[in-house]
Design a protein around this motif. Structure first.
Motif, mmCIF file in Angstrom:
data_model
loop_
_atom_site.group_PDB
_atom_site.id
_atom_site.type_symbol
_atom_site.label_atom_id
_atom_site.label_comp_id
_atom_site.label_asym_id
_atom_site.label_seq_id
_atom_site.Cartn_x
_atom_site.Cartn_y
_atom_site.Cartn_z
ATOM 1 N N ASN A 11 4.408 -9.353 10.891
ATOM 2 C CA ASN A 11 3.189 -8.919 10.205
ATOM 3 C C ASN A 11 2.806 -7.528 10.707
ATOM 4 O OD1 ASN A 11 0.391 -8.454 9.610
ATOM 5 N ND2 ASN A 11 0.220 -10.643 9.156
ATOM 6 N N PRO A 12 2.631 -6.557 9.796
ATOM 7 C CA PRO A 12 2.364 -5.187 10.243
ATOM 8 C C PRO A 12 1.103 -5.065 11.106
ATOM 9 C CG PRO A 12 2.175 -5.382 7.847
ATOM 10 C CD PRO A 12 2.741 -6.667 8.343
ATOM 11 N N ASN A 13 0.162 -5.994 10.954
ATOM 12 C CA ASN A 13 -1.019 -5.935 11.814
ATOM 13 C C ASN A 13 -0.672 -6.166 13.277
ATOM 14 O OD1 ASN A 13 -3.015 -5.305 9.868
ATOM 15 N ND2 ASN A 13 -2.850 -7.426 9.120
ATOM 16 N N ASN A 14 0.482 -6.776 13.528
ATOM 17 C CA ASN A 14 0.934 -6.985 14.908
ATOM 18 C C ASN A 14 1.957 -5.942 15.345
ATOM 19 O OD1 ASN A 14 -0.629 -9.326 15.007
ATOM 20 N ND2 ASN A 14 1.019 -10.544 14.112
ATOM 21 N N ARG A 47 3.526 -2.506 16.730
ATOM 22 C CA ARG A 47 3.038 -1.701 17.868
ATOM 23 C C ARG A 47 2.270 -0.450 17.442
ATOM 24 N NH1 ARG A 47 6.350 2.674 18.242
ATOM 25 N NH2 ARG A 47 8.232 2.425 16.986
ATOM 26 N N LEU A 48 2.526 0.069 16.229
ATOM 27 C CA LEU A 48 1.795 1.249 15.768
ATOM 28 C C LEU A 48 0.379 0.895 15.311
ATOM 29 C CD1 LEU A 48 4.530 2.981 13.562
ATOM 30 C CD2 LEU A 48 3.629 3.807 15.758
ATOM 31 N N ILE A 49 0.160 -0.384 15.026
ATOM 32 C CA ILE A 49 -1.072 -0.773 14.343
ATOM 33 C C ILE A 49 -1.940 -1.736 15.169
ATOM 34 C CG2 ILE A 49 -1.899 -2.081 12.300
ATOM 35 C CD1 ILE A 49 0.434 -0.796 10.747
ATOM 36 N N SER A 50 -1.299 -2.557 16.009
ATOM 37 C CA SER A 50 -2.033 -3.664 16.649
ATOM 38 C C SER A 50 -3.205 -3.198 17.524
ATOM 39 C CB SER A 50 -1.064 -4.514 17.475
ATOM 40 O OG SER A 50 -0.446 -3.718 18.451
ATOM 41 N N HIS A 51 -3.114 -1.990 18.088
ATOM 42 C CA HIS A 51 -4.151 -1.544 19.029
ATOM 43 C C HIS A 51 -5.302 -0.817 18.332
ATOM 44 C CE1 HIS A 51 -1.661 1.924 18.209
ATOM 45 N NE2 HIS A 51 -2.649 2.686 18.626
ATOM 46 N N LEU A 52 -5.221 -0.652 17.020
ATOM 47 C CA LEU A 52 -6.204 0.183 16.323
ATOM 48 C C LEU A 52 -7.567 -0.494 16.208
ATOM 49 C CD1 LEU A 52 -3.952 1.502 13.409
ATOM 50 C CD2 LEU A 52 -4.656 2.750 15.474
ATOM 51 N N GLY A 53 -8.602 0.316 16.251
ATOM 52 C CA GLY A 53 -9.954 -0.178 16.038
ATOM 53 C C GLY A 53 -10.163 -0.561 14.578
ATOM 54 N N PRO A 54 -11.400 -1.020 14.261
ATOM 55 C CA PRO A 54 -11.656 -1.477 12.885
ATOM 56 C C PRO A 54 -11.580 -0.349 11.858
ATOM 57 C CG PRO A 54 -13.687 -1.364 14.146
ATOM 58 C CD PRO A 54 -12.567 -1.109 15.120
ATOM 59 N N ALA A 84 5.194 -7.785 -3.359
ATOM 60 C CA ALA A 84 4.095 -8.723 -3.571
ATOM 61 C C ALA A 84 2.750 -8.013 -3.612
ATOM 62 C CB ALA A 84 4.100 -9.775 -2.454
ATOM 63 N N SER A 85 2.567 -7.029 -2.740
ATOM 64 C CA SER A 85 1.270 -6.344 -2.706
ATOM 65 C C SER A 85 1.382 -5.050 -1.914
ATOM 66 C CB SER A 85 0.207 -7.247 -2.053
ATOM 67 O OG SER A 85 0.559 -7.485 -0.705
ATOM 68 N N ILE A 86 0.364 -4.212 -2.087
ATOM 69 C CA ILE A 86 0.268 -2.946 -1.351
ATOM 70 C C ILE A 86 -1.072 -2.966 -0.625
ATOM 71 C CG2 ILE A 86 0.432 -0.416 -1.526
ATOM 72 C CD1 ILE A 86 2.657 -1.574 -3.081
ATOM 73 N N ALA A 87 -1.062 -2.564 0.632
ATOM 74 C CA ALA A 87 -2.311 -2.508 1.384
ATOM 75 C C ALA A 87 -2.338 -1.221 2.201
ATOM 76 C CB ALA A 87 -2.434 -3.717 2.296
ATOM 77 N N ARG A 88 -3.501 -0.946 2.764
ATOM 78 C CA ARG A 88 -3.621 0.193 3.676
ATOM 79 C C ARG A 88 -4.274 -0.276 4.956
ATOM 80 N NH1 ARG A 88 -7.528 2.840 5.539
ATOM 81 N NH2 ARG A 88 -9.032 2.050 4.025
ATOM 82 N N ARG A 89 -3.772 0.187 6.090
ATOM 83 C CA ARG A 89 -4.431 -0.043 7.374
ATOM 84 C C ARG A 89 -4.397 1.288 8.107
ATOM 85 N NH1 ARG A 89 -7.581 -0.851 11.026
ATOM 86 N NH2 ARG A 89 -7.173 -2.187 12.828
ATOM 87 N N ALA A 90 -5.591 1.794 8.446
ATOM 88 C CA ALA A 90 -5.707 3.143 9.016
ATOM 89 C C ALA A 90 -5.006 4.114 8.059
ATOM 90 C CB ALA A 90 -5.155 3.212 10.433
#
Ligand SMILES: [Zn+2]
Length: 272
Positions: free
Chosen positions: A122-125, A127-134, A51-57
């Protein structure tokens, strides 16, 4: 090591080849990356629509409709787009993702510190990602946010801006360069940096990262990305790697010290 700009460029590079495509199969040659690649991907992925590609950190998130693939490039990972399977995989090509129009995304990683993870939350939740800053390029990363975050922190400003829980994706090069542009000595205590200087620092971080992304983006026409050692992110640095050379601004000799096991470079005159 791939830093945020390289990961963003990789994300932008694969996006047009994957979005809207259906996954045909994944070929796993070596499961032993930082964590074992789940074998079940061979049965889960075929038929799923991207459906889509995104980047977080420094994570690339591929939304496969019923779950997400999370890709991390580790120390030496790279993704390339191939238009057919004619090119035989090399020793460090650990997996290939085949999609419906015969495009193949091939992952190479000599040092095997990368990761390929499947998650149905949801990848934002995750464990590798949920604690990251903005994200450094988001508006949320602004002067007041950083001031609040740092007002009780007496360790060095450089270690703080490289801390993923303060802000994600500011690697060593970008921390060094941004501190130079803001006129802040890397060893300065974080809670002693004034609000105007924090404002300059944030502007410098955003500008340095954007410039690196643009430099990489301009090489995307012939998308064939990206081994962590490619030259096209090599830019003219003001302080990074320039110990003993003279400052481009004032000709004072650039100095180097070690902070948190990373080399820090600064101009003793321009940075206070
Ligand atoms: Zn200088």
């Amino acid at each position: 090591m791939p830093e945020l700009p390289e990961v963003e460029i990789t994300k932008q590079g694969i996006e047009p080849f994957l979005t809207g495509q259906t996954i045909e199969k994944i070929v796993l040659r070596n499961l032993q990356l930082r964590w074992p690649i789940p074998r079940k991907l061979r049965t889960i992925l075929p038929g799923l629509k991207i459906a889509s590609i995104a980047r977080r950190a420094k994570y690339i998130l591929i939304d496969c409709s019923t779950g997400w693939l999370i890709i991390h490039l580790g120390m030496s990972g790279s993704l390339r787009v191939l238009s057919s399977s004619n090119e035989a995989p090399a020793k460090h090509d650990h997996y290939d993702l085949h999609v419906s129009d015969n495009t193949i995304i091939r992952y190479r990683d000599p040092r095997k510190f990368g990761a390929l993870i499947w998650t149905t939350i949801n990848p934002n939740n995750h464990r590798l990602i949920s604690h990251l800053g903005p994200e450094p390029l988001d508006d949320e990363f602004n002067r007041d946010f950083l001031y609040q975050k740092l007002r009780t922190k007496s360790s060095s400003i450089k270690l703080q801006i490289m801390n993923n829980q303060v802000v994600t994706g500011v690697g060593n090069i970008y921390a060094n360069e941004s501190l130079f542009h803001a006129g802040i000595r890397p060893t300065r205590r974080a809670n002693e940096v004034s609000r105007p200087k924090l404002e300059r620092l944030i502007a410098a971080i955003k500008k340095t990262l954007k410039r690196a992304i643009q430099a990489g983006g301009s090489s995307l026409q012939d998308f064939y990305l990206t081994d962590g050692s490619t030259g096209y992110f090599q830019q003219e640095y003001m302080v990074y790697g320039r110990e003993g050379e003279s400052c481009h601004k004032c000709e004072t000799t650039i100095k180097s010290i070690t902070l948190g096991q990373r080399s820090s470079f600064y101009c003793p005159k321009c940075q206070k």
